[in-house]
Design an enzyme around this catalytic site. Sequence first.
Site, PDB file in Angstrom:
ATOM      1  N   PRO A 170       3.923  24.180 -33.565  1.00 43.21           N
ATOM      2  CA  PRO A 170       2.919  25.007 -34.252  1.00 43.21           C
ATOM      3  C   PRO A 170       1.495  24.649 -33.856  1.00 43.21           C
ATOM      4  CG  PRO A 170       3.918  23.439 -35.769  1.00 43.21           C
ATOM      5  CD  PRO A 170       4.714  23.371 -34.514  1.00 43.21           C
ATOM      6  N   GLU A 189       9.331  15.403 -38.230  1.00 40.52           N
ATOM      7  CA  GLU A 189       7.857  15.444 -38.238  1.00 40.52           C
ATOM      8  C   GLU A 189       7.276  15.644 -36.841  1.00 40.52           C
ATOM      9  OE1 GLU A 189       5.863  15.436 -41.016  1.00 40.52           O
ATOM     10  OE2 GLU A 189       7.828  15.690 -41.936  1.00 40.52           O
ATOM     11  N   ARG A 240      13.685  38.794 -20.078  1.00 41.86           N
ATOM     12  CA  ARG A 240      13.662  40.249 -19.919  1.00 41.86           C
ATOM     13  C   ARG A 240      12.687  40.703 -18.846  1.00 41.86           C
ATOM     14  NH1 ARG A 240      10.030  43.267 -22.642  1.00 41.86           N
ATOM     15  NH2 ARG A 240      11.589  44.832 -23.214  1.00 41.86           N
ATOM     16  N   ASP A 262       5.783  48.290 -22.697  1.00 45.33           N
ATOM     17  CA  ASP A 262       5.830  47.481 -23.918  1.00 45.33           C
ATOM     18  C   ASP A 262       4.459  47.299 -24.534  1.00 45.33           C
ATOM     19  OD1 ASP A 262       8.532  47.065 -23.908  1.00 45.33           O
ATOM     20  OD2 ASP A 262       8.426  45.166 -22.825  1.00 45.33           O
TER      21      ASP A 262
END
Length: 259
Positions: A93, A120, A158, A173
């Site tokens: 993150p 963690e 893809r 897209d």
Amino acid sequence: MTAAPRIDVITLFPEFIESSLEVGVVGRAVKRGLLSVQSWQLRDFAHDNYKTIDHRPYGGGPGMVMLIDPLRECLQMVRQADPRPAHVVYLSPQGQPLTQAKVRELAHRPRLVLLCGRYEGIDERLLQAEVDEEVSIGDYVLSGGELAAAVLVDAVGRLQDGALNDPQSAVQDSFENGVLDCPHYTRPERHELGDVPALLASGDHRKIARWRRQQSLGRTWLRRPDVLARCDLSADDRQLLAEFIAEWRAQDGGPGAVR
């Protein structure tokens, strides 16, 4: 013949990664030999009886931190499995956001190694020594990196030549041309929920292309103004968007007013 791009995933749950490769576009790409994906069980590189791969953090606090040595030994084996240089990505993150531009960049690399953290996180010294970059799929926290790794494998897979039955699918897209995709319709032409815009059945491909571009610009203005603000719009695009906004406002528009 050039070898297919290869992605190695270091994880505590290789069965999750492998199951995600059995279906869909990426599964087809793997079966066609357009992409190679290998998962590695990190616990295989822990040498104590308990297969320990984590320990308590220095300085105290909750949770556990993944150990250096099993990860380092696994990475060494991964690098030796293919002579091509490996680009190591830690799913975190704290990483830079995964955008379509980043996906295109990673899709051109011959080898990716995806490192899935747990608990963690990973000892910072390993990250500094072995990881080339950190990537995040969003501003939220997951239980581990496997879901993020599966997302990245799908997004990269893809884009491999031949993965999509129609290469134009990727070109159209969302984000590929800087804005969101336009609305799409299929049969029946008339329905109690509404009719397909008449222009789409007209056969006038120039006007259809113009309509689709205008709808893409308009949807981006309505839904993702932050994306639109980063676009370098041409004079034609600005005119199309101005026409869309004028029509939307004339209809006393709201989110449901996209036509």
